[in-house]
Design a protein around this motif. Structure first.
Motif, PDB file in Angstrom:
ATOM      1  N   LEU A 383      50.018  69.353  82.016  1.00 16.03           N
ATOM      2  CA  LEU A 383      50.947  70.242  82.716  1.00 16.03           C
ATOM      3  C   LEU A 383      51.462  71.357  81.807  1.00 16.03           C
ATOM      4  O   LEU A 383      51.763  72.457  82.270  1.00 16.03           O
ATOM      5  CB  LEU A 383      52.117  69.428  83.265  1.00 16.03           C
ATOM      6  N   GLU A 384      51.540  71.069  80.509  1.00 14.97           N
ATOM      7  CA  GLU A 384      52.019  72.083  79.566  1.00 14.97           C
ATOM      8  C   GLU A 384      51.008  73.210  79.361  1.00 14.97           C
ATOM      9  O   GLU A 384      51.396  74.366  79.148  1.00 14.97           O
ATOM     10  CB  GLU A 384      52.314  71.440  78.206  1.00 14.97           C
ATOM     11  N   SER A 385      49.717  72.880  79.422  1.00 11.23           N
ATOM     12  CA  SER A 385      48.709  73.840  78.964  1.00 11.23           C
ATOM     13  C   SER A 385      47.760  74.349  80.036  1.00 11.23           C
ATOM     14  O   SER A 385      47.024  75.309  79.791  1.00 11.23           O
ATOM     15  CB  SER A 385      47.864  73.198  77.851  1.00 11.23           C
ATOM     16  N   THR A 386      47.761  73.757  81.203  1.00 12.88           N
ATOM     17  CA  THR A 386      46.764  74.130  82.208  1.00 12.88           C
ATOM     18  C   THR A 386      47.171  75.363  82.985  1.00 12.88           C
ATOM     19  O   THR A 386      48.311  75.481  83.436  1.00 12.88           O
ATOM     20  CB  THR A 386      46.507  72.959  83.175  1.00 12.88           C
ATOM     21  N   THR A 387      46.225  76.273  83.149  1.00 13.27           N
ATOM     22  CA  THR A 387      46.435  77.482  83.946  1.00 13.27           C
ATOM     23  C   THR A 387      45.375  77.543  85.037  1.00 13.27           C
ATOM     24  O   THR A 387      44.427  76.766  85.060  1.00 13.27           O
ATOM     25  CB  THR A 387      46.343  78.742  83.073  1.00 13.27           C
ATOM     26  N   GLU A 388      45.525  78.496  85.933  1.00 17.88           N
ATOM     27  CA  GLU A 388      44.590  78.630  87.050  1.00 17.88           C
ATOM     28  C   GLU A 388      43.265  79.193  86.546  1.00 17.88           C
ATOM     29  O   GLU A 388      43.184  80.348  86.131  1.00 17.88           O
ATOM     30  CB  GLU A 388      45.186  79.545  88.118  1.00 17.88           C
ATOM     31  N   THR A 389      42.221  78.383  86.580  1.00 12.88           N
ATOM     32  CA  THR A 389      40.912  78.819  86.095  1.00 12.88           C
ATOM     33  C   THR A 389      39.798  78.607  87.112  1.00 12.88           C
ATOM     34  O   THR A 389      38.751  79.246  87.026  1.00 12.88           O
ATOM     35  CB  THR A 389      40.530  78.048  84.814  1.00 12.88           C
ATOM     36  N   ALA A 390      39.984  77.689  88.064  1.00 14.67           N
ATOM     37  CA  ALA A 390      38.930  77.395  89.031  1.00 14.67           C
ATOM     38  C   ALA A 390      38.662  78.596  89.920  1.00 14.67           C
ATOM     39  O   ALA A 390      39.585  79.314  90.328  1.00 14.67           O
ATOM     40  CB  ALA A 390      39.318  76.192  89.880  1.00 14.67           C
ATOM     41  N   THR A 391      37.407  78.814  90.231  1.00 17.51           N
ATOM     42  CA  THR A 391      37.014  79.962  91.076  1.00 17.51           C
ATOM     43  C   THR A 391      36.772  79.545  92.522  1.00 17.51           C
ATOM     44  O   THR A 391      36.889  80.383  93.420  1.00 17.51           O
ATOM     45  CB  THR A 391      35.745  80.620  90.509  1.00 17.51           C
ATOM     46  N   ALA A 392      36.418  78.293  92.753  1.00 14.44           N
ATOM     47  CA  ALA A 392      36.236  77.780  94.111  1.00 14.44           C
ATOM     48  C   ALA A 392      37.290  76.698  94.308  1.00 14.44           C
ATOM     49  O   ALA A 392      37.103  75.551  93.901  1.00 14.44           O
ATOM     50  CB  ALA A 392      34.822  77.223  94.301  1.00 14.44           C
ATOM     51  N   ARG A 393      38.411  77.038  94.922  1.00 12.55           N
ATOM     52  CA  ARG A 393      39.608  76.222  94.814  1.00 12.55           C
ATOM     53  C   ARG A 393      39.863  75.303  96.009  1.00 12.55           C
ATOM     54  O   ARG A 393      40.796  74.522  96.010  1.00 12.55           O
ATOM     55  CB  ARG A 393      40.831  77.119  94.616  1.00 12.55           C
ATOM     56  N   ARG A 394      39.053  75.381  97.044  1.00 14.22           N
ATOM     57  CA  ARG A 394      39.327  74.576  98.232  1.00 14.22           C
ATOM     58  C   ARG A 394      38.604  73.227  98.162  1.00 14.22           C
ATOM     59  O   ARG A 394      37.475  73.159  97.664  1.00 14.22           O
ATOM     60  CB  ARG A 394      38.882  75.316  99.486  1.00 14.22           C
ATOM     61  N   PRO A 395      39.200  72.170  98.674  1.00 14.82           N
ATOM     62  CA  PRO A 395      38.484  70.897  98.762  1.00 14.82           C
ATOM     63  C   PRO A 395      37.162  71.036  99.520  1.00 14.82           C
ATOM     64  O   PRO A 395      36.190  70.346  99.207  1.00 14.82           O
ATOM     65  CB  PRO A 395      39.466  69.988  99.506  1.00 14.82           C
ATOM     66  N   GLU A 396      37.148  71.932 100.491  1.00  9.39           N
ATOM     67  CA  GLU A 396      35.915  72.146 101.259  1.00  9.39           C
ATOM     68  C   GLU A 396      34.779  72.662 100.388  1.00  9.39           C
ATOM     69  O   GLU A 396      33.599  72.410 100.665  1.00  9.39           O
ATOM     70  CB  GLU A 396      36.171  73.140 102.402  1.00  9.39           C
ATOM     71  N   ASP A 397      35.103  73.381  99.313  1.00  9.03           N
ATOM     72  CA  ASP A 397      34.071  73.866  98.399  1.00  9.03           C
ATOM     73  C   ASP A 397      33.399  72.693  97.670  1.00  9.03           C
ATOM     74  O   ASP A 397      32.188  72.698  97.451  1.00  9.03           O
ATOM     75  CB  ASP A 397      34.679  74.833  97.383  1.00  9.03           C
ATOM     76  N   VAL A 398      34.205  71.706  97.299  1.00 13.39           N
ATOM     77  CA  VAL A 398      33.663  70.517  96.646  1.00 13.39           C
ATOM     78  C   VAL A 398      32.779  69.743  97.625  1.00 13.39           C
ATOM     79  O   VAL A 398      31.667  69.311  97.283  1.00 13.39           O
ATOM     80  CB  VAL A 398      34.795  69.611  96.134  1.00 13.39           C
ATOM     81  N   ASP A 399      33.255  69.589  98.848  1.00 14.15           N
ATOM     82  CA  ASP A 399      32.483  68.867  99.855  1.00 14.15           C
ATOM     83  C   ASP A 399      31.142  69.553 100.102  1.00 14.15           C
ATOM     84  O   ASP A 399      30.107  68.882 100.241  1.00 14.15           O
ATOM     85  CB  ASP A 399      33.274  68.781 101.162  1.00 14.15           C
ATOM     86  N   ALA A 400      31.151  70.873 100.157  1.00 13.07           N
ATOM     87  CA  ALA A 400      29.916  71.622 100.397  1.00 13.07           C
ATOM     88  C   ALA A 400      28.941  71.448  99.237  1.00 13.07           C
ATOM     89  O   ALA A 400      27.723  71.329  99.440  1.00 13.07           O
ATOM     90  CB  ALA A 400      30.231  73.098 100.617  1.00 13.07           C
ATOM     91  N   TYR A 401      29.464  71.413  98.021  1.00 13.26           N
ATOM     92  CA  TYR A 401      28.623  71.233  96.836  1.00 13.26           C
ATOM     93  C   TYR A 401      27.857  69.916  96.923  1.00 13.26           C
ATOM     94  O   TYR A 401      26.637  69.864  96.710  1.00 13.26           O
ATOM     95  CB  TYR A 401      29.492  71.267  95.576  1.00 13.26           C
ATOM     96  N   PHE A 402      28.560  68.824  97.251  1.00 13.51           N
ATOM     97  CA  PHE A 402      27.899  67.523  97.324  1.00 13.51           C
ATOM     98  C   PHE A 402      26.972  67.431  98.533  1.00 13.51           C
ATOM     99  O   PHE A 402      25.907  66.810  98.465  1.00 13.51           O
ATOM    100  CB  PHE A 402      28.936  66.405  97.347  1.00 13.51           C
ATOM    101  N   ALA A 403      27.371  68.055  99.635  1.00 14.66           N
ATOM    102  CA  ALA A 403      26.517  68.023 100.829  1.00 14.66           C
ATOM    103  C   ALA A 403      25.195  68.738 100.565  1.00 14.66           C
ATOM    104  O   ALA A 403      24.134  68.266 100.990  1.00 14.66           O
ATOM    105  CB  ALA A 403      27.240  68.662 102.001  1.00 14.66           C
ATOM    106  N   GLU A 404      25.238  69.856  99.850  1.00 11.69           N
ATOM    107  CA  GLU A 404      24.019  70.592  99.532  1.00 11.69           C
ATOM    108  C   GLU A 404      23.070  69.761  98.678  1.00 11.69           C
ATOM    109  O   GLU A 404      21.850  69.937  98.739  1.00 11.69           O
ATOM    110  CB  GLU A 404      24.370  71.887  98.802  1.00 11.69           C
ATOM    111  N   ARG A 405      23.610  68.859  97.877  1.00 13.61           N
ATOM    112  CA  ARG A 405      22.796  68.029  96.987  1.00 13.61           C
ATOM    113  C   ARG A 405      22.554  66.636  97.558  1.00 13.61           C
ATOM    114  O   ARG A 405      22.038  65.768  96.866  1.00 13.61           O
ATOM    115  CB  ARG A 405      23.494  67.936  95.612  1.00 13.61           C
ATOM    116  N   ASP A 406      22.911  66.451  98.814  1.00 13.01           N
ATOM    117  CA  ASP A 406      22.674  65.195  99.535  1.00 13.01           C
ATOM    118  C   ASP A 406      23.304  63.999  98.819  1.00 13.01           C
ATOM    119  O   ASP A 406      22.743  62.904  98.787  1.00 13.01           O
ATOM    120  CB  ASP A 406      21.176  64.955  99.726  1.00 13.01           C
ATOM    121  N   VAL A 407      24.476  64.218  98.222  1.00 15.90           N
ATOM    122  CA  VAL A 407      25.236  63.118  97.625  1.00 15.90           C
ATOM    123  C   VAL A 407      26.052  62.456  98.733  1.00 15.90           C
ATOM    124  O   VAL A 407      26.845  63.111  99.405  1.00 15.90           O
ATOM    125  CB  VAL A 407      26.168  63.622  96.505  1.00 15.90           C
ATOM    126  N   GLN A 408      25.829  61.158  98.923  1.00 14.44           N
ATOM    127  CA  GLN A 408      26.504  60.422  99.991  1.00 14.44           C
ATOM    128  C   GLN A 408      27.892  59.977  99.508  1.00 14.44           C
ATOM    129  O   GLN A 408      28.087  58.864  99.026  1.00 14.44           O
ATOM    130  CB  GLN A 408      25.664  59.215 100.403  1.00 14.44           C
TER     131      GLN A 408
END
Length: 448
Positions: A383-408
């Motif tokens: 919490l002391e050191s973390t700043t906003e760095t992620a470029t794809a910030r929505r949970p839906e972006d993570v879901d799409a990443y795994f769906a594209e790679r057929d991760v169940q």
């Protein structure tokens, strides 16, 4: 800004970190969104797959961990393997910080001749706890076995080896584990400690429970059962070990009662060699009597050697963590190099946005209470050191990443279906739960 955090590892260390992060937002005013990535379809790590099944009260911690997973700010993403399904650089696209909490599941080495013929306690624990990624059979044809180590894992291994298969039917073991335990031929389990009884690392409760089975007798051998002045000073400073010593002392020299299975506790016996026959089968464990000349409890050999007729040897001298792709690793200490949970590069500098907690941070020591304080330290630095760095910030972006790679991916809802299925299997047999022992079974239950 909502702080996006990925926690790699769904055991107690990772879940406590998620809990502390969500509670911190009340004081920091910064919303958080946490995804817990776990390579198994089920959460809880060693609480589910490292605690002996006949210790259900210890698994009560699962109820508290489950409440954390149910928080709206926390997502469980099971069946996702770091280094296979997702890499560190991928996580950096979706999260401002990554916390590694993969624990320790490998057995430490003995460093003695013939060690390759021994069996790992961690592997045996994974088998009787029905870990979905280990074989469903285990060799249990011996009559006399040796367990090397004086921690709670050593006692768990000894107890499961000694108890009858039917005694374990009150637990959550599936049919293949019950069948394996039912068929075993073991009558005697010998537990060996390098040091004297004052330095035994058993917890008092775990030790006392060793003598509760109607089929198992505990025999504490008087040879090597000495407590010198150094040992007395040690137990005077450690209340738990004093309680352990009192229990052991009450058992020394007790008259045998004739139970069909025996657990023998031997102190001041250091393993020096494991002997095998021409086919590689264990025939003998060789030990050397030790004594402690120094105040720190370290021991040296006396030259007095004993050969023990055993057909299996289990290493229960501790767990160790293993390296992870894209992260530094200290092979000597078997941890990710870190400063209070901030992962350090090869030059000793903190790697931005990368943290560690749990056993892979500090080594496999301490109980659940240590895990909580450990996670608090890591989260504080995050919490002391973390700043906003992620470029794809929505949970839906993570879901799409795994769906594209057929991760169940198995979500928290999927885990709840696995949980309900196991409970239903248990009810059918008048048991609290019957654990699913195959990944395919768990995946099917999660989707049903």
């Amino acid at each position: 800004m909502t702080l996006r955090v990925a926690i790699v590892g769904g055991g107690p260390a990772g879940i406590y970190a998620a809990d502390i992060l969500t509670k911190a937002q009340e004081t920091t005013g910064t919303p958080v969104s946490v995804d817990i990535l776990e390579r198994l379809p089920a959460p809880f790590g060693l609480v589910r797959y490292g605690v002996a099944p006949d210790h259900p009260r210890i698994k009560e911690i699962i109820k508290a961990l489950q409440r954390v997973l149910a928080k709206p700010e926390v997502r469980f993403l099971g069946n996702v393997e770091y280094g296979v399904d997702v890499k560190l650089e991928d996580l950096r696209e979706f999260y401002d910080a990554v916390v590694i909490s993969t624990g320790a599941m490998a057995d430490r080495d003995l460093g003695i001749p013939g060690e390759e013929a021994s069996l790992g306690a961690a592997d045996f624990v994974s088998w009787y706890d029905a870990h979905p990624d280990v074989p469903q059979t285990w060799p249990l044809e011996a009559t006399s076995v040796a367990v090397l180590g004086v921690g709670n894992v050593a006692l768990d291994v000894a107890r499961v080896l000694a108890k009858t298969g039917d005694e374990m039917l009150v637990t959550d073991i599936p049919s293949h584990v019950h069948a394996g335990l039912l068929a075993k031929t073991i009558t005697d389990v010998h537990v060996f400690a390098r040091r004297g009884p004052a330095y035994a690392k058993f917890s008092p409760l775990e030790l006392r429970e060793l003598n509760h089975s109607p089929n198992v007798e505990v025999i504490v051998h008087p040879e090597g059962f000495d407590v010198d002045a150094h040992g007395m000073e040690h137990i005077a400073q450690h209340k738990a070990q004093k309680m352990v010593l009192n229990t052991l002392t009450s058992w020394v020299g007790a008259d045998p009662v004739g139970k069909p299975h025996r657990i023998h506790l031997h102190f001041a016996e250091a393993p020096t060699e494991i002997l095998t026959d021409a086919d590689g089968n264990v025939t003998t464990l060789r030990t050397e009597r030790t004594h402690s000349p120094d105040e720190d409890g370290s021991v040296v050999g006396t030259g007095q050697v004993t050969n023990w007729d055993v057909q299996q040897v289990y290493r229960a001298i501790g767990y160790r963590s293993t390296p992870l792709p894209g992260l530094p690793f200290d092979e000597r200490a078997a941890v990710i190099p870190n400063d209070g949970g901030r992962v350090l590069d090869l030059d000793g500098n903190p790697i931005p946005g990368t943290f560690v907690t749990g056993w892979i941070k500090r080594g496999p020591v301490g109980l659940i209470g240590h895990t909580k304080s450990d996670a608090a330290e890591t989260v504080g630095h995050l919490l002391e050191s973390t700043t906003e760095t992620a470029t794809a910030r929505r949970p839906e972006d993570v879901d799409a990443y795994f769906a594209e790679r057929d991760v169940q991916v198995i979500t928290h809802e999927g885990w709840e279906r696995i949980d309900a299925h196991e409970i239903a299997l248990g009810q059918a047999e008048d048991r609290l739960r019957v654990k699913l022992g195959e990944r395919a079974q768990m995946m099917a239950a999660a989707r049903s």
